[in-house]
Design an enzyme around this catalytic site. Structure first.
Site, PDB file in Angstrom:
ATOM      1  N   LYS A  80       0.829  -1.219   0.000  1.00  0.00           N
ATOM      2  CA  LYS A  80       0.000   0.000   0.000  1.00  0.00           C
ATOM      3  C   LYS A  80       0.862   1.267   0.000  1.00  0.00           C
ATOM      4  O   LYS A  80       0.707   2.137  -0.858  1.00  0.00           O
ATOM      5  CB  LYS A  80      -0.923   0.016   1.231  1.00  0.00           C
ATOM      6  CG  LYS A  80      -1.872  -1.178   1.320  1.00  0.00           C
ATOM      7  CD  LYS A  80      -2.806  -1.070   2.520  1.00  0.00           C
ATOM      8  CE  LYS A  80      -2.115  -1.214   3.864  1.00  0.00           C
ATOM      9  NZ  LYS A  80      -1.605  -2.576   4.126  1.00  0.00           N
TER      10      LYS A  80
ATOM     11  N   ARG B 190     -10.982  -0.033   8.011  1.00  0.00           N
ATOM     12  CA  ARG B 190     -10.643  -1.429   8.256  1.00  0.00           C
ATOM     13  C   ARG B 190     -11.775  -2.187   8.921  1.00  0.00           C
ATOM     14  O   ARG B 190     -11.587  -3.318   9.381  1.00  0.00           O
ATOM     15  CB  ARG B 190      -9.407  -1.524   9.145  1.00  0.00           C
ATOM     16  CG  ARG B 190      -8.161  -1.026   8.442  1.00  0.00           C
ATOM     17  CD  ARG B 190      -6.906  -1.426   9.148  1.00  0.00           C
ATOM     18  NE  ARG B 190      -5.845  -0.547   8.698  1.00  0.00           N
ATOM     19  CZ  ARG B 190      -4.613  -0.939   8.434  1.00  0.00           C
ATOM     20  NH1 ARG B 190      -4.242  -2.170   8.597  1.00  0.00           N
ATOM     21  NH2 ARG B 190      -3.722  -0.063   8.022  1.00  0.00           N
TER      22      ARG B 190
ATOM     23  N   ARG C 237      11.566  -5.043   5.489  1.00  0.00           N
ATOM     24  CA  ARG C 237      11.238  -3.621   5.268  1.00  0.00           C
ATOM     25  C   ARG C 237      12.094  -2.706   6.134  1.00  0.00           C
ATOM     26  O   ARG C 237      12.354  -2.970   7.299  1.00  0.00           O
ATOM     27  CB  ARG C 237       9.776  -3.338   5.577  1.00  0.00           C
ATOM     28  CG  ARG C 237       9.488  -1.819   5.585  1.00  0.00           C
ATOM     29  CD  ARG C 237       8.051  -1.454   5.567  1.00  0.00           C
ATOM     30  NE  ARG C 237       7.267  -2.209   6.516  1.00  0.00           N
ATOM     31  CZ  ARG C 237       5.958  -2.273   6.500  1.00  0.00           C
ATOM     32  NH1 ARG C 237       5.279  -1.632   5.577  1.00  0.00           N
ATOM     33  NH2 ARG C 237       5.314  -2.969   7.400  1.00  0.00           N
TER      34      ARG C 237
ATOM     35  N   ARG D  20      10.212  -0.641  11.766  1.00  0.00           N
ATOM     36  CA  ARG D  20       9.006  -0.354  12.563  1.00  0.00           C
ATOM     37  C   ARG D  20       8.897  -1.314  13.741  1.00  0.00           C
ATOM     38  O   ARG D  20       9.269  -2.476  13.626  1.00  0.00           O
ATOM     39  CB  ARG D  20       7.782  -0.505  11.659  1.00  0.00           C
ATOM     40  CG  ARG D  20       7.077   0.800  11.418  1.00  0.00           C
ATOM     41  CD  ARG D  20       6.087   0.693  10.312  1.00  0.00           C
ATOM     42  NE  ARG D  20       4.992  -0.239  10.585  1.00  0.00           N
ATOM     43  CZ  ARG D  20       3.988  -0.446   9.742  1.00  0.00           C
ATOM     44  NH1 ARG D  20       3.954   0.210   8.604  1.00  0.00           N
ATOM     45  NH2 ARG D  20       3.038  -1.298  10.036  1.00  0.00           N
TER      46      ARG D  20
ATOM     47  N   ARG E 113      -1.183  -9.060  12.728  1.00  0.00           N
ATOM     48  CA  ARG E 113      -1.805  -8.048  11.851  1.00  0.00           C
ATOM     49  C   ARG E 113      -2.551  -8.718  10.708  1.00  0.00           C
ATOM     50  O   ARG E 113      -3.643  -8.293  10.310  1.00  0.00           O
ATOM     51  CB  ARG E 113      -0.728  -7.110  11.289  1.00  0.00           C
ATOM     52  CG  ARG E 113      -0.361  -5.977  12.248  1.00  0.00           C
ATOM     53  CD  ARG E 113       1.087  -5.567  12.108  1.00  0.00           C
ATOM     54  NE  ARG E 113       1.417  -4.987  10.818  1.00  0.00           N
ATOM     55  CZ  ARG E 113       2.661  -4.886  10.350  1.00  0.00           C
ATOM     56  NH1 ARG E 113       3.688  -5.317  11.076  1.00  0.00           N
ATOM     57  NH2 ARG E 113       2.893  -4.364   9.166  1.00  0.00           N
TER      58      ARG E 113
HETATM   59  P1  AP5 Z   1       4.727  -1.440   2.020  1.00  0.00           P
HETATM   60  O1  AP5 Z   1       4.430  -0.648   0.802  1.00  0.00           O
HETATM   61  O2  AP5 Z   1       5.391  -0.760   3.172  1.00  0.00           O
HETATM   62  O3  AP5 Z   1       3.402  -2.239   2.487  1.00  0.00           O
HETATM   63  P2  AP5 Z   1       2.072  -1.744   3.203  1.00  0.00           P
HETATM   64  O4  AP5 Z   1       0.940  -2.458   2.557  1.00  0.00           O
HETATM   65  O5  AP5 Z   1       2.020  -0.256   3.253  1.00  0.00           O
HETATM   66  O6  AP5 Z   1       2.316  -2.413   4.628  1.00  0.00           O
HETATM   67  P3  AP5 Z   1       2.040  -1.964   6.110  1.00  0.00           P
HETATM   68  O7  AP5 Z   1       2.804  -2.957   6.947  1.00  0.00           O
HETATM   69  O8  AP5 Z   1       2.359  -0.532   6.314  1.00  0.00           O
HETATM   70  O9  AP5 Z   1       0.537  -2.239   6.287  1.00  0.00           O
HETATM   71  P4  AP5 Z   1      -0.210  -2.446   7.635  1.00  0.00           P
HETATM   72  O10 AP5 Z   1      -1.612  -2.386   7.209  1.00  0.00           O
HETATM   73  O11 AP5 Z   1       0.205  -3.650   8.374  1.00  0.00           O
HETATM   74  O12 AP5 Z   1       0.317  -1.228   8.533  1.00  0.00           O
HETATM   75  P5  AP5 Z   1      -0.283   0.211   8.862  1.00  0.00           P
HETATM   76  O13 AP5 Z   1       0.832   1.119   9.110  1.00  0.00           O
HETATM   77  O14 AP5 Z   1      -1.305   0.593   7.881  1.00  0.00           O
HETATM   78  O15 AP5 Z   1       5.623  -2.681   1.544  1.00  0.00           O
HETATM   79  C1  AP5 Z   1       6.126  -3.607   2.474  1.00  0.00           C
HETATM   80  C2  AP5 Z   1       7.554  -4.055   2.074  1.00  0.00           C
HETATM   81  O16 AP5 Z   1       7.508  -4.751   0.830  1.00  0.00           O
HETATM   82  C3  AP5 Z   1       8.518  -2.869   1.844  1.00  0.00           C
HETATM   83  O17 AP5 Z   1       9.770  -3.217   2.309  1.00  0.00           O
HETATM   84  C4  AP5 Z   1       8.519  -2.674   0.318  1.00  0.00           C
HETATM   85  O18 AP5 Z   1       9.745  -2.160  -0.141  1.00  0.00           O
HETATM   86  C5  AP5 Z   1       8.283  -4.096  -0.173  1.00  0.00           C
HETATM   87  N1  AP5 Z   1       7.501  -4.108  -1.412  1.00  0.00           N
HETATM   88  C6  AP5 Z   1       6.406  -3.342  -1.726  1.00  0.00           C
HETATM   89  N2  AP5 Z   1       5.937  -3.642  -2.948  1.00  0.00           N
HETATM   90  C7  AP5 Z   1       6.739  -4.656  -3.417  1.00  0.00           C
HETATM   91  C8  AP5 Z   1       6.743  -5.422  -4.640  1.00  0.00           C
HETATM   92  N3  AP5 Z   1       5.816  -5.206  -5.605  1.00  0.00           N
HETATM   93  N4  AP5 Z   1       7.682  -6.369  -4.769  1.00  0.00           N
HETATM   94  C9  AP5 Z   1       8.619  -6.611  -3.785  1.00  0.00           C
HETATM   95  N5  AP5 Z   1       8.648  -5.916  -2.619  1.00  0.00           N
HETATM   96  C10 AP5 Z   1       7.719  -4.955  -2.435  1.00  0.00           C
HETATM   97  O19 AP5 Z   1      -1.026  -0.104  10.260  1.00  0.00           O
HETATM   98  C11 AP5 Z   1      -0.272  -0.436  11.393  1.00  0.00           C
HETATM   99  C12 AP5 Z   1      -1.180  -0.643  12.597  1.00  0.00           C
HETATM  100  O20 AP5 Z   1      -1.891   0.576  12.889  1.00  0.00           O
HETATM  101  C13 AP5 Z   1      -2.283  -1.700  12.423  1.00  0.00           C
HETATM  102  O21 AP5 Z   1      -1.811  -2.989  12.749  1.00  0.00           O
HETATM  103  C14 AP5 Z   1      -3.340  -1.195  13.423  1.00  0.00           C
HETATM  104  O22 AP5 Z   1      -3.000  -1.577  14.745  1.00  0.00           O
HETATM  105  C15 AP5 Z   1      -3.211   0.307  13.314  1.00  0.00           C
HETATM  106  N6  AP5 Z   1      -4.157   0.876  12.315  1.00  0.00           N
HETATM  107  C16 AP5 Z   1      -3.844   1.370  11.083  1.00  0.00           C
HETATM  108  N7  AP5 Z   1      -4.968   1.781  10.450  1.00  0.00           N
HETATM  109  C17 AP5 Z   1      -6.002   1.540  11.301  1.00  0.00           C
HETATM  110  C18 AP5 Z   1      -7.407   1.733  11.200  1.00  0.00           C
HETATM  111  N8  AP5 Z   1      -8.000   2.234  10.108  1.00  0.00           N
HETATM  112  N9  AP5 Z   1      -8.164   1.366  12.261  1.00  0.00           N
HETATM  113  C19 AP5 Z   1      -7.612   0.848  13.381  1.00  0.00           C
HETATM  114  N10 AP5 Z   1      -6.295   0.635  13.519  1.00  0.00           N
HETATM  115  C20 AP5 Z   1      -5.491   0.972  12.487  1.00  0.00           C
END
Ligand code: AP5
Length: 222
Positions: free
Chosen positions: A18, A94, A129, A158, A169
């Site tokens: 994402k 979510r 990552r 992170r 997650r």
């Molecule tokens: P990356 O692009 O960083 O992936 P991402 O989908 O953004 O992953 P996140 O881990 O940030 O998602 P998440 O939903 O777990 O975390 P969030 O911060 O939203 O890519 C990942 C890795 O892969 C990188 O190293 C990249 O280089 C590599 N990569 C990318 N594309 C690639 C490709 N095509 N090929 C090869 N490699 C690739 O949420 C964190 C926490 O916050 C949640 O657990 C929850 O507790 C809370 N939270 C967030 N939003 C909410 C909400 N709406 N409601 C309640 N709690 C929430």
């Protein structure tokens, strides 16, 4: 004549790409990137009581309660830049309650993008990552390594990027994804995220340019 800005949601499992796609999308389309996870991490960094509470849930890979997340996202969407340039909402909603709350405030997306990646690949992506605290750019030790020694030396990880926490997650994501999808059925596109980031972006890019064309040729009702 002024064109209607795009309003996009992007969703997918942890590490489905994402944040990576959001970098590419904002670079081309100039949308305001609003990441629920980034907003929460900024809240933690500020040392606030909400941040302290949020971290307890994030440590366990669970959803942070709506009373913290919903207003945070709503406030960011309401700022002038989001209204003028359009927005790209990442990691929200979510749950159906989050989707319903947003709808109640009058925010309706044009398109809901779901990135689909097989689970075994997700864990490898999480563990490799790294983030650049200076530019905010996302790297991966194997798939997207930094270009210079200087950047490599300052990369951070992170607190929830361990295999164990990523699995929690993922479990939370799997429990909620169908509820959220059912609310955006008619505007959802599913994109296979298990290919290079450029290939993934090419598909998103096609969908967004078609959408822009439609919006700009449609009569200004609706
Ligand atoms: P990356 O692009 O960083 O992936 P991402 O989908 O953004 O992953 P996140 O881990 O940030 O998602 P998440 O939903 O777990 O975390 P969030 O911060 O939203 O890519 C990942 C890795 O892969 C990188 O190293 C990249 O280089 C590599 N990569 C990318 N594309 C690639 C490709 N095509 N090929 C090869 N490699 C690739 O949420 C964190 C926490 O916050 C949640 O657990 C929850 O507790 C809370 N939270 C967030 N939003 C909410 C909400 N709406 N409601 C309640 N709690 C929430």
């Amino acid at each position: 004549e002024k064109t209607e800005p795009l309003k996009i949601m992007i969703s997918g499992a942890p590490a489905s790409g994402k944040g990576t796609q959001c970098e590419l999308i904002t670079h081309k389309y100039g949308l305001v990137h609003i990441s629920a996870g980034d907003l929460l991490r900024a809240e933690i960094a500020s040392g606030s009581e909400n941040g302290r509470r949020a971290k307890e849930y994030m440590e366990k890979g669970q959803l942070v309660p709506d009373e913290i997340v919903v207003m945070m996202v709503k406030d960011r969407l309401s700022q002038t830049d989001s209204k003028q340039n359009g927005w790209l909402l990442d990691g929200y909603p979510r749950s159906s309650s989050q989707a319903t709350a947003l709808k109640g405030f009058g925010f309706q997306p044009d398109l809901f993008i779901l990135l689909e990646v097989p689970e075994d690949i997700l864990i490898e992506r999480v563990v490799g990552r790294r983030l650049d605290p200076v530019t905010g750019k996302i790297y991966h030790l194997k798939y997207s390594p930094p270009g210079t020694e200087e950047i490599a030396a300052r990369l951070t990880q992170r607190f929830d990027d361990t295999e164990e926490k990523a699995k929690l997650r993922l479990k939370t994501h799997n429990q909620n994804v169908s509820d959220v999808l059912s609310m955006y059925d008619d505007i959802t596109i599913k994109i296979k995220g298990n290919r290079s980031k450029e290939e993934v972006f090419a598909h998103i890019d096609t969908a967004l340019s078609e959408l822009l064309q439609q919006k700009n040729s449609a009569p200004s009702s609706l």
